[in-house]
Design a protein around this motif. Sequence first.
Motif, short mmCIF file in Angstrom:
data_model
loop_
_atom_site.label_atom_id
_atom_site.label_comp_id
_atom_site.label_asym_id
_atom_site.label_seq_id
_atom_site.Cartn_x
_atom_site.Cartn_y
_atom_site.Cartn_z
N PRO A 27 0.83 -1.21 0.00
CA PRO A 27 0.00 0.00 0.00
C PRO A 27 0.86 1.26 0.00
CG PRO A 27 -0.02 -1.04 2.17
CD PRO A 27 0.67 -2.00 1.24
N LEU A 28 0.40 2.28 -0.73
CA LEU A 28 1.08 3.57 -0.67
C LEU A 28 0.93 4.17 0.72
CD1 LEU A 28 -0.09 5.10 -4.07
CD2 LEU A 28 2.08 3.99 -3.55
N PHE A 29 -0.28 4.06 1.27
CA PHE A 29 -0.50 4.52 2.64
C PHE A 29 -1.83 4.00 3.16
CE2 PHE A 29 -1.06 7.29 6.24
CZ PHE A 29 0.23 7.36 6.73
N THR A 30 -1.90 3.77 4.45
CA THR A 30 -3.14 3.39 5.12
C THR A 30 -3.44 4.43 6.18
OG1 THR A 30 -2.67 1.03 4.77
CG2 THR A 30 -4.34 1.60 6.42
N PHE A 31 -4.59 5.06 6.07
CA PHE A 31 -4.99 6.11 7.01
C PHE A 31 -6.11 5.59 7.90
CE2 PHE A 31 -8.03 9.68 7.77
CZ PHE A 31 -7.30 10.28 8.77
N CYS A 32 -5.85 5.50 9.20
CA CYS A 32 -6.86 5.10 10.18
C CYS A 32 -7.22 6.34 11.01
CB CYS A 32 -6.33 4.00 11.10
SG CYS A 32 -5.62 2.59 10.23
N SER A 33 -8.42 6.85 10.85
CA SER A 33 -8.79 8.09 11.53
C SER A 33 -8.83 7.88 13.04
CB SER A 33 -10.17 8.55 11.04
OG SER A 33 -10.61 9.66 11.79
N ASP A 34 -8.16 8.78 13.76
CA ASP A 34 -8.23 8.73 15.23
C ASP A 34 -9.28 9.69 15.76
OD1 ASP A 34 -7.10 11.12 14.71
OD2 ASP A 34 -5.22 10.76 15.80
N ASN A 35 -10.10 10.20 14.82
CA ASN A 35 -11.14 11.16 15.20
C ASN A 35 -12.52 10.53 15.02
OD1 ASN A 35 -12.13 13.63 16.07
ND2 ASN A 35 -12.26 14.46 14.00
N SER A 36 -12.62 9.22 15.29
CA SER A 36 -13.88 8.51 15.09
C SER A 36 -14.00 7.39 16.11
CB SER A 36 -13.94 7.95 13.66
OG SER A 36 -12.89 7.01 13.48
N ILE A 37 -15.05 6.58 15.98
CA ILE A 37 -15.30 5.49 16.92
C ILE A 37 -14.25 4.40 16.75
CG2 ILE A 37 -17.78 5.94 16.88
CD1 ILE A 37 -18.04 3.46 15.06
N ASN A 38 -14.08 3.59 17.79
CA ASN A 38 -13.29 2.36 17.70
C ASN A 38 -14.26 1.18 17.79
OD1 ASN A 38 -10.73 3.59 17.60
ND2 ASN A 38 -10.78 3.92 19.80
N TYR A 39 -13.89 0.04 17.20
CA TYR A 39 -14.78 -1.10 17.23
C TYR A 39 -13.99 -2.36 17.58
CZ TYR A 39 -12.90 -2.69 12.74
OH TYR A 39 -12.08 -3.15 11.75
N THR A 40 -14.71 -3.37 18.02
CA THR A 40 -14.09 -4.66 18.32
C THR A 40 -14.43 -5.64 17.19
OG1 THR A 40 -16.02 -5.34 19.60
CG2 THR A 40 -14.20 -4.30 20.81
N THR A 41 -13.64 -6.69 17.08
CA THR A 41 -13.76 -7.63 15.96
C THR A 41 -15.14 -8.26 15.87
OG1 THR A 41 -11.40 -8.10 16.15
CG2 THR A 41 -12.76 -9.68 14.90
N ASN A 42 -15.71 -8.65 17.01
CA ASN A 42 -16.99 -9.36 17.00
C ASN A 42 -18.19 -8.45 17.22
OD1 ASN A 42 -15.78 -11.91 16.60
ND2 ASN A 42 -15.29 -12.05 18.79
N SER A 43 -17.96 -7.15 17.17
CA SER A 43 -19.09 -6.23 17.30
C SER A 43 -19.92 -6.23 16.03
CB SER A 43 -18.58 -4.82 17.58
OG SER A 43 -17.85 -4.34 16.46
N THR A 44 -21.12 -5.65 16.13
CA THR A 44 -21.98 -5.56 14.94
C THR A 44 -21.28 -4.79 13.83
OG1 THR A 44 -23.95 -5.60 16.36
CG2 THR A 44 -24.23 -4.81 14.09
N PHE A 45 -20.65 -3.67 14.20
CA PHE A 45 -19.93 -2.88 13.21
C PHE A 45 -18.80 -3.70 12.59
CE2 PHE A 45 -16.68 0.03 11.74
CZ PHE A 45 -17.40 1.01 11.08
#
Length: 658
Positions: A27-45
């Motif tokens: 990848p040229l770059f991966t951007f993970c926003s730190d200005n949003s929700i966090n989720y867990t692997t088995n969550s609905t999201f």
Amino acid sequence: MGNFSFSAMLLLILTMFIFSMEVSTNPLFTFCSDNSINYTTNSTFGNNLKFVLDSLPSNTSSTGFYSTSIGDGAGHVYARALCRGDALVTSCRECIKNASRDVLDGCRTGEAIVWYDNCQVQYSFQNSSLMVYTGKFPDSNDNEKNISNPGRFNDVLAFLMNNISRNAAYDSELMFETGEVKFNKKERIYGLVQCTRDISGDTCLNCLNSALQDLNGCCGSRTGGSVLSRNCNVRFQMYKFYNGSDSPLIYPEFPTGDRWSMGMIMGVICAAALVVALLIGSRFIYTRLKKRKQIDEERSQTTLLYELASPKEVIITQEGQLVASQEFPFLDLPTIKAATNDFSDSNKLGQGGFGTVYKGVLPNGKEVAIKRLSRKSWQGLEELKNEVILIAKLQHRNLVRLLGCGLEDDEKLLIFELMPNKSLDFFIFDSEKRSKIEWKTWLDIITGISRGLVYLHEDSRLKIIHRDLKPSNVLLDQDMVAKIADFGMARIFCENQNTANTKRVVGTYGYMAPEYAMEGLFSMKSDVFSFGVIVLEILSGQKNSGFYQTKHAQTLLAYAWGLWNDGKELELVDPCLLESCSTLEIERCIHLGLLCVQEDPTDRPTMSDVVVVLGSDTVTLPEPKRPAFCVGRMIPVDRSSTTDPSMNQMTMSNISAR
């Protein structure tokens, strides 16, 4: 025959190997926003996200673009994938598959984007939320590798990129276009532009134009560069990096230094004969059109004189345009010429987009500044009308005062009070001049600008958006009182109007709010953003535009944001200011500046809120959110992982270069 087949096969394998080296498998770059929700692997999201990402490769590969969403409430996921327009179905599918895996494994936030050479994948818990640029920077050695003829190179590059941008926005179903142009006898420039297909042609072109401004800022006169954003991407190189064949565009310049063949000579003779015939045949038409234009200009100026000299009240249409004003003083052209010594260069104070400013002395001995607008520009005529009618209606300590105007023959002139200390940019970015100004004066200047904007936005009889607020448009009188100037770009809002949209984005890059630069949307909060940039520039002594050239970050906003998050905000401040300032006042100004440049306009304070904060140290301020276009961390790249020896590091920013 066998030897021939073996040789052909060997050549094919070698060609495929060389081509494979051009396309990065990382990848040229991966951007993970730190200005949003966090989720867990088995969550609905998390489950919905995995399902959506798994569906992207097959759904995207057939058309090259796919956008979808799943779930509702806290589990709602929006996802979008885009393959480069020249990618084959199999390579598109494989790229989307890798990108989906990378963004799923590498991020645990509610929104993220990953970019590859051939594709991009993004997801979010809300629709169309991310506005971010990324790119690659050269190391210091590559910075020295400039084009030998930068002026011509930049002109040819602009010609190429503007042509293919318009084609991508309006003529291509894929919103993708490539092209090449001859730079000289031996070299060509190759370009590529692309937009996501869920935006309009106008939005696509705005996005590409903004990206091309960034590209020119970082990569002009270099051998390559790229800018990647959420909705569009641009790239150019001195070698062909995409699939397919192009017929090279011909840069419109007469050839020099080449040997003229008989065919070329005959072509020139025929062309000359045709031109002469056309000139003779069109002489009568040209004369009539010229006479008609003169009549139209005279009528236009007569109408404008009537509007400016009329005692009627101002009439404001639904579009916010003025059609009449109160009586206003005019100066005749001989008086103005005498005042400026016939517009002598020795009296020149400066030059802007619409004309030149001269120092003048009126017959009564009063020193003035006279703006001479472009003589042949209809735009200049509209600017004169805009400024005269606007400023004639506005009177405030922190707005420049208009003393009169002149409109005679081809001349369009504005007469202002003279500001002995010129404009704010002469002091912000000059270390010697900065060192002579104490903090109290800087704070008074910041406060003065804010009060002038409050008057424009809320307290005057007209609601006015300046649209081009920057240090060079803030003048300083003999007492260093700040006065906002240059209302040629200003727009008037109706009483109940809060926002407007335009296809013609005007202003200065580095001070324009993101929603205005990208979408043409402007409001009072657009001026608030510009004010915030000026505050941070005053505190640091650094320009926001061009800050990517420093080692700290790619923009001044990114640098300030990083220091704020690390609790080191005072490191932003010019050391000479700290000697005469209150630390509390400085910290509140940094806090206020960051609040003003937040990405979402609704998060920014109003200018009346700003004035209250500047006048009190007891008002509690909210925590600022990430500024617009502000992502700034350096990531090393293994030099052995790339075939391009100039591509030595990768940065998430608003510009990139090779």
